[in-house]
Design an enzyme around this catalytic site. Structure first.
Site, PDB file in Angstrom:
ATOM      1  N   LEU A 154       8.097 -12.991  64.012  1.00 25.77           N
ATOM      2  CA  LEU A 154       6.751 -12.732  63.521  1.00 25.77           C
ATOM      3  C   LEU A 154       6.133 -14.073  63.122  1.00 25.77           C
ATOM      4  O   LEU A 154       6.835 -14.943  62.602  1.00 25.77           O
ATOM      5  CB  LEU A 154       6.781 -11.785  62.314  1.00 25.77           C
ATOM      6  CG  LEU A 154       7.258 -10.352  62.587  1.00 25.77           C
ATOM      7  CD1 LEU A 154       7.413  -9.596  61.277  1.00 25.77           C
ATOM      8  CD2 LEU A 154       6.282  -9.622  63.502  1.00 25.77           C
TER       9      LEU A 154
ATOM     10  N   GLU B  94       3.376  -6.173  53.492  1.00 21.88           N
ATOM     11  CA  GLU B  94       3.032  -5.579  54.788  1.00 21.88           C
ATOM     12  C   GLU B  94       4.299  -5.040  55.452  1.00 21.88           C
ATOM     13  O   GLU B  94       4.313  -3.967  56.043  1.00 21.88           O
ATOM     14  CB  GLU B  94       2.324  -6.629  55.653  1.00 21.88           C
ATOM     15  CG  GLU B  94       1.367  -6.054  56.698  1.00 21.88           C
ATOM     16  CD  GLU B  94       2.065  -5.312  57.805  1.00 21.88           C
ATOM     17  OE1 GLU B  94       1.617  -4.198  58.170  1.00 21.88           O
ATOM     18  OE2 GLU B  94       3.092  -5.810  58.318  1.00 21.88           O
TER      19      GLU B  94
HETATM   20  N1  FOL Z   1       4.142  -3.279  62.221  1.00 22.90           N
HETATM   21  C1  FOL Z   1       3.652  -3.789  61.091  1.00 22.90           C
HETATM   22  N2  FOL Z   1       2.631  -3.182  60.487  1.00 22.90           N
HETATM   23  N3  FOL Z   1       4.170  -4.892  60.547  1.00 22.90           N
HETATM   24  C2  FOL Z   1       5.216  -5.524  61.120  1.00 22.90           C
HETATM   25  O1  FOL Z   1       5.671  -6.545  60.593  1.00 22.90           O
HETATM   26  C3  FOL Z   1       5.768  -5.022  62.316  1.00 22.90           C
HETATM   27  N4  FOL Z   1       6.840  -5.628  62.918  1.00 22.90           N
HETATM   28  C4  FOL Z   1       7.318  -5.094  64.028  1.00 22.90           C
HETATM   29  C5  FOL Z   1       6.733  -3.948  64.560  1.00 22.90           C
HETATM   30  N5  FOL Z   1       5.684  -3.368  63.988  1.00 22.90           N
HETATM   31  C6  FOL Z   1       5.201  -3.879  62.847  1.00 22.90           C
HETATM   32  C7  FOL Z   1       8.482  -5.698  64.723  1.00 22.90           C
HETATM   33  N6  FOL Z   1       9.183  -6.709  63.977  1.00 22.90           N
HETATM   34  C8  FOL Z   1      11.635  -5.914  60.720  1.00 22.90           C
HETATM   35  C9  FOL Z   1      11.556  -7.190  61.245  1.00 22.90           C
HETATM   36  C10 FOL Z   1      10.738  -7.431  62.336  1.00 22.90           C
HETATM   37  C11 FOL Z   1      10.002  -6.405  62.909  1.00 22.90           C
HETATM   38  C12 FOL Z   1      10.078  -5.139  62.376  1.00 22.90           C
HETATM   39  C13 FOL Z   1      10.902  -4.899  61.276  1.00 22.90           C
HETATM   40  C14 FOL Z   1      12.505  -5.645  59.535  1.00 22.90           C
HETATM   41  O2  FOL Z   1      13.373  -6.425  59.206  1.00 22.90           O
HETATM   42  N7  FOL Z   1      12.269  -4.536  58.814  1.00 22.90           N
HETATM   43  C15 FOL Z   1      13.017  -4.110  57.655  1.00 22.90           C
HETATM   44  C16 FOL Z   1      12.430  -4.839  56.483  1.00 22.90           C
HETATM   45  C17 FOL Z   1      12.541  -4.207  55.159  1.00 22.90           C
HETATM   46  C18 FOL Z   1      11.723  -4.904  54.085  1.00 22.90           C
HETATM   47  O3  FOL Z   1      11.658  -6.167  54.045  1.00 22.90           O
HETATM   48  O4  FOL Z   1      11.110  -4.187  53.278  1.00 22.90           O
HETATM   49  C19 FOL Z   1      12.876  -2.574  57.567  1.00 22.90           C
HETATM   50  O5  FOL Z   1      13.805  -1.969  57.025  1.00 22.90           O
HETATM   51  O6  FOL Z   1      11.892  -2.008  58.069  1.00 22.90           O
END
Ligand code: FOL
Length: 182
Positions: free
Chosen positions: A25, A32
């Site tokens: 990203l 967010e």
């Molecule tokens: N949509 C939106 N609104 N924001 C984003 O950042 C996003 N990112 C992706 C797809 N749609 C999105 C794809 N990239 C994680 C990392 C990269 C990613 C998507 C998710 C991730 O690590 N998520 C964890 C983070 C938890 C936290 O920090 O609260 C998760 O459990 O969702």
């Protein structure tokens, strides 16, 4: 059954239309990301989960400590990946994944979470009924972009659990938008 075959897209998009840079990203916006986590995880029924459907590069972009994304069925679309961790589903094409996931009563919602290839298929697919797009009010150096989509095919709508108005986290302004297909 086919009439229930619907899914949504979720994405965060910069002012210049970007979604990624060098496999990551382009920004770090904690609140967010928490919104992404909440929207893709929350369900209305107990005993079910949502599925998050992603391309290979998106899968590989998720930090090891968060991968597979917890509390969600992780689905990877790739014709070249040979293996994914136990519990993660691998399909060669989006349509294959959708067909199989719709047959599973324990899955509530289907979310396409990127990247540009799958987003492009989704915005051109009538089964994709909603786009949850966070507009980030800054320009970033990006090498992947959200696809152009036919704005006449969508209208902005409001949605439960989607905060209204300008949001801000560590100095970055952004807004949660939801578009539904007409
Ligand atoms: N949509 C939106 N609104 N924001 C984003 O950042 C996003 N990112 C992706 C797809 N749609 C999105 C794809 N990239 C994680 C990392 C990269 C990613 C998507 C998710 C991730 O690590 N998520 C964890 C983070 C938890 C936290 O920090 O609260 C998760 O459990 O969702």
């Amino acid at each position: 059954p086919t009439e229930n075959m619907v899914y949504s897209v979720i994405a965060a998009v910069s002012k210049n239309g970007g979604i990624g840079y060098k496999g990551d990203l382009p920004w770090k916006i904690k609140k967010e990301m928490e919104y992404f986590n909440l929207m893709t995880t929350q369900v209305n029924r107990k005993g079910v989960q949502n599925a998050v459907i992603m391309g290979r590069c998106t899968w590989q972009s998720i930090p090891d400590k968060y991968r597979p994304l917890k509390g969600r069925i992780n689905v990877v679309i790739s014709k070249t990946l040979n293996s994914v961790p136990e519990g993660v589903l691998l399909y060669p094409k989006l349509e294959d994944a959708l067909k199989s996931l719709y047959l599973n009563d324990n899955i509530e919602k289907l979310w396409v979470i990127g990247g540009s290839g799958l987003y492009n298929e989704a915005v051109n697919d009538k089964k994709c009924k909603k786009l949850f797009i966070t507009k980030i009010d800054q320009e970033y150096l990006c090498d992947t972009f959200f696809p152009d989509f036919d704005t006449k095919e969508f209208e902005e709508t409001s949605e439960a659990n989607v905060p209204k108005g300008i949001q801000e986290d560590n100095g970055i302004k952004y807004e949660f938008k939801v578009f539904k297909r007409l």
